[in-house]
Structures are given as structure tokens and as C-alpha cells.
Design an enzyme around this catalytic site. Structure first.
Site, PDB file in Angstrom:
ATOM      1  N   ARG A  70      -8.047  -3.190 -32.375  1.00  0.00           N
ATOM      2  CA  ARG A  70      -7.168  -3.755 -31.352  1.00  0.00           C
ATOM      3  C   ARG A  70      -7.947  -4.054 -30.072  1.00  0.00           C
ATOM      4  O   ARG A  70      -7.732  -5.077 -29.422  1.00  0.00           O
ATOM      5  CB  ARG A  70      -6.022  -2.792 -31.034  1.00  0.00           C
ATOM      6  CG  ARG A  70      -5.010  -2.623 -32.144  1.00  0.00           C
ATOM      7  CD  ARG A  70      -3.877  -1.720 -31.711  1.00  0.00           C
ATOM      8  NE  ARG A  70      -3.097  -2.333 -30.646  1.00  0.00           N
ATOM      9  CZ  ARG A  70      -2.350  -1.668 -29.772  1.00  0.00           C
ATOM     10  NH1 ARG A  70      -2.310  -0.351 -29.822  1.00  0.00           N
ATOM     11  NH2 ARG A  70      -1.673  -2.303 -28.849  1.00  0.00           N
ATOM     12  N   HIS A 120       1.761   2.845 -19.826  1.00  0.00           N
ATOM     13  CA  HIS A 120       1.459   3.345 -21.162  1.00  0.00           C
ATOM     14  C   HIS A 120      -0.033   3.505 -21.411  1.00  0.00           C
ATOM     15  O   HIS A 120      -0.472   3.550 -22.560  1.00  0.00           O
ATOM     16  CB  HIS A 120       2.075   2.422 -22.215  1.00  0.00           C
ATOM     17  CG  HIS A 120       3.565   2.388 -22.165  1.00  0.00           C
ATOM     18  ND1 HIS A 120       4.324   1.323 -22.627  1.00  0.00           N
ATOM     19  CD2 HIS A 120       4.466   3.288 -21.675  1.00  0.00           C
ATOM     20  CE1 HIS A 120       5.611   1.576 -22.432  1.00  0.00           C
ATOM     21  NE2 HIS A 120       5.715   2.759 -21.862  1.00  0.00           N
ATOM     22  N   CYS A 131     -10.265  17.984 -22.698  1.00  0.00           N
ATOM     23  CA  CYS A 131     -10.386  18.174 -21.249  1.00  0.00           C
ATOM     24  C   CYS A 131      -9.979  16.953 -20.449  1.00  0.00           C
ATOM     25  O   CYS A 131      -9.946  17.011 -19.218  1.00  0.00           O
ATOM     26  CB  CYS A 131     -11.807  18.605 -20.885  1.00  0.00           C
ATOM     27  SG  CYS A 131     -13.069  17.310 -21.032  1.00  0.00           S
ATOM     28  N   GLY A 194       8.763 -10.817 -19.553  1.00  0.00           N
ATOM     29  CA  GLY A 194       8.286 -10.646 -20.915  1.00  0.00           C
ATOM     30  C   GLY A 194       8.495  -9.282 -21.520  1.00  0.00           C
ATOM     31  O   GLY A 194       7.702  -8.854 -22.363  1.00  0.00           O
TER      32      GLY A 194
END
Length: 254
Positions: A70, A120, A131, A194
Site C-alpha cells: 500500500r 487514523h 516502545c 469526500g
């Protein structure tokens, strides 16, 4: 492109603008929406099977290969005219303009926007799974057909490096969410661009903005869950509507 008069009036009078963007904004640049992104060897899997903490713990190399794939997709596309219009709207004579996005790509930043809140997370923000230290080292390359890649290791603690995105079942980071709420509560104008308005808690931001006194405008070619919340609805795509709005808002009133 004629800008609806109520939308133009709101844009001309606004001093603080927030642009809330969703998958439709990036789709116009050629980034597949989350659920349309599967192709090749990944078409057998739903994103929900891959974008979860459980999937990561079960098979880190498999999930990492998908995210690197991606990441590669996003790197091949460019910001469109809508991204550039938002980035260029702010200035000495313009309003303050901030972007709050549900998208994990960096198209707003590459267009020139400096005030961007990623609700997100971001594909480019790799971090340690234990960590949480940011990772800026090299990433493995993924050739076509590769479905497993061993994750790099954290230089501080040795744990695996994971994508810096919010998975299904994970809470939004408190910092970006708090900043997003503060931005829309302080805005004069909120453009919702959108997004379907079905992913929570981000879907609640337009209602928060309206309750705080902002004018809410939806820019989307189709009806969504946001439509009933908006003061004004403009059935157009981001790449067409946003440049027209910014240009018209800058022209002297007749």
C-alpha cells in the site's frame, strides 16, 4: 465552475477554516479507497482481516507485506488540484486553514499543507510496536507477488517496527483527536470533503462543528451520512469544487 452562493458567502467571511477529508479526496489522485485497494495476491483478503492488532500478532511478516505494498501504491500518485487549492488558500490575506484527515497518505503534505491532523495515523509514520519510538530507517522493498516480509527492529528495544496507522479495534491517538475537536470547535467554516460519514468517532466532527457555531459544507458527489448535518451540500468532486471555491473566495465581491 459556479460556486453555490451560500458556500461562497461562508468562505469569504471565514477567518478559520477546517477541511475534513476522507477517502474520496485521495481517490481522485488514484489512491484506491480502503476497501477497493485489494488486487493481485491481496484480492483474496478483506482489509478487515489485515488491519487489526490480532492479524499483526498472528503474522507480522504477512501484514507488513500488505502495508508496504500500500505504501508503494501511494508513492506513485500525486496530489490533485483540490489538495493544492487547500494548501494555497491560507496566506497573508487568506484565512487560517487546517486539514483534519482520515486518510493515511501524505498527499496533503506533498501539496503544501502544513497544518494537517491525521486522525487514523499515516503510512509514512513507522514506529516500534512496544516502545512507540518513531522509525526512520530503511524499509524492506516488496516485489510483486511477495506476501511476507520480516519487519525491521527497533534500535532502542529490539521489538518489531509496525505501520503507524490506527487499526480496527484500536483507539484513536488522544493528541490528534483532541486537536481535531479543538480545530472544528474554533472554526468559522468546516468543509467536509469526500467522506462517507460512517467511520466513528471521526464521523461526529461535523456535528461538533455545527453545535459550536461553524458553517458546515459538504463537498461530495453523492449523499452521505454527513448530508443531514451540513448547512449546505455541494454535489461535486473535490478536485473540481475546491479550486473553484478558493479562486472565487479570493476575488473582490461585486
Amino acid at each position: 465552475m459556479a460556486v453555490p452562493e451560500p458556500v461562497l458567502t461562508a468562505a469569504r467571511s471565514a477567518r478559520r477554516v477546517v477541511v475534513l477529508t476522507g477517502a474520496g479526496m485521495s481517490a481522485e489522485s488514484g489512491v484506491p479507497t480502503f476497501r477497493d485497494a485489494q488486487s493481485g495476491l491481496w484480492e483474496r483478503y478483506s482489509p478487515e482481516e489485515l488491519a487489526t492488532p490480532q492479524a499483526w500478532r498472528r503474522d507480522r511478516p504477512f501484514v507488513l507485506a500488505w502495508y508496504l505494498w500500500r505504501f508503494g501504491l501511494v508513492s506513485t500518485v500525486e496530489p490533485h488540484a483540490g489538495h493544492r487549492a487547500v494548501a494555497g488558500w491560507a496566506g497573508a490575506d487568506g484565512p487560517e486553514v487546517a486539514v483534519v484527515t482520515q486518510n493515511v497518505d501524505d498527499l496533503h503534505e506533498r501539496a503544501g499543507s502544513s497544518e494537517v491532523v491525521h486522525l487514523h495515523g499515516a503510512l509514512a509514520d513507522w514506529r516500534c510496536e512496544d516502545c512507540a519510538q518513531r522509525y526512520d530507517g530503511p524499509l524492506p522493498s516488496v516485489a510483486e507477488g511477495v506476501d511476507r516480509v520480516e519487519p525491521p527492529r527497533c534500535g532502542a528495544c529490539g521489538a518489531a517496527i509496525r505501520p503507524g496507522v490506527v487499526w480496527f479495534g484500536e483507539a484513536l491517538p488522544l493528541g490528534p483527536w483532541s486537536e481535531a475537536v479543538a480545530r472544528v470547535e474554533d472554526a468559522d467554516l468546516v468543509l467536509v470533503v469526500g467522506t462517507s460519514g460512517i467511520v466513528h468517532p471521526a464521523a461526529g466532527l461535523p456535528a461538533i462543528a455545527r453545535a459550536a457555531g461553524a458553517v458546515v459544507v459538504e463537498v461530495n458527489p453523492v449523499e452521505t451520512e454527513v448530508s443531514d448535518v451540513a448547512h449546505h451540500v455541494w454535489r461535486e468532486t473535490a478536485a473540481v469544487a475546491l479550486p473553484a471555491l478558493v479562486e472565487a473566495a479570493r476575488l473582490p465581491e461585486r
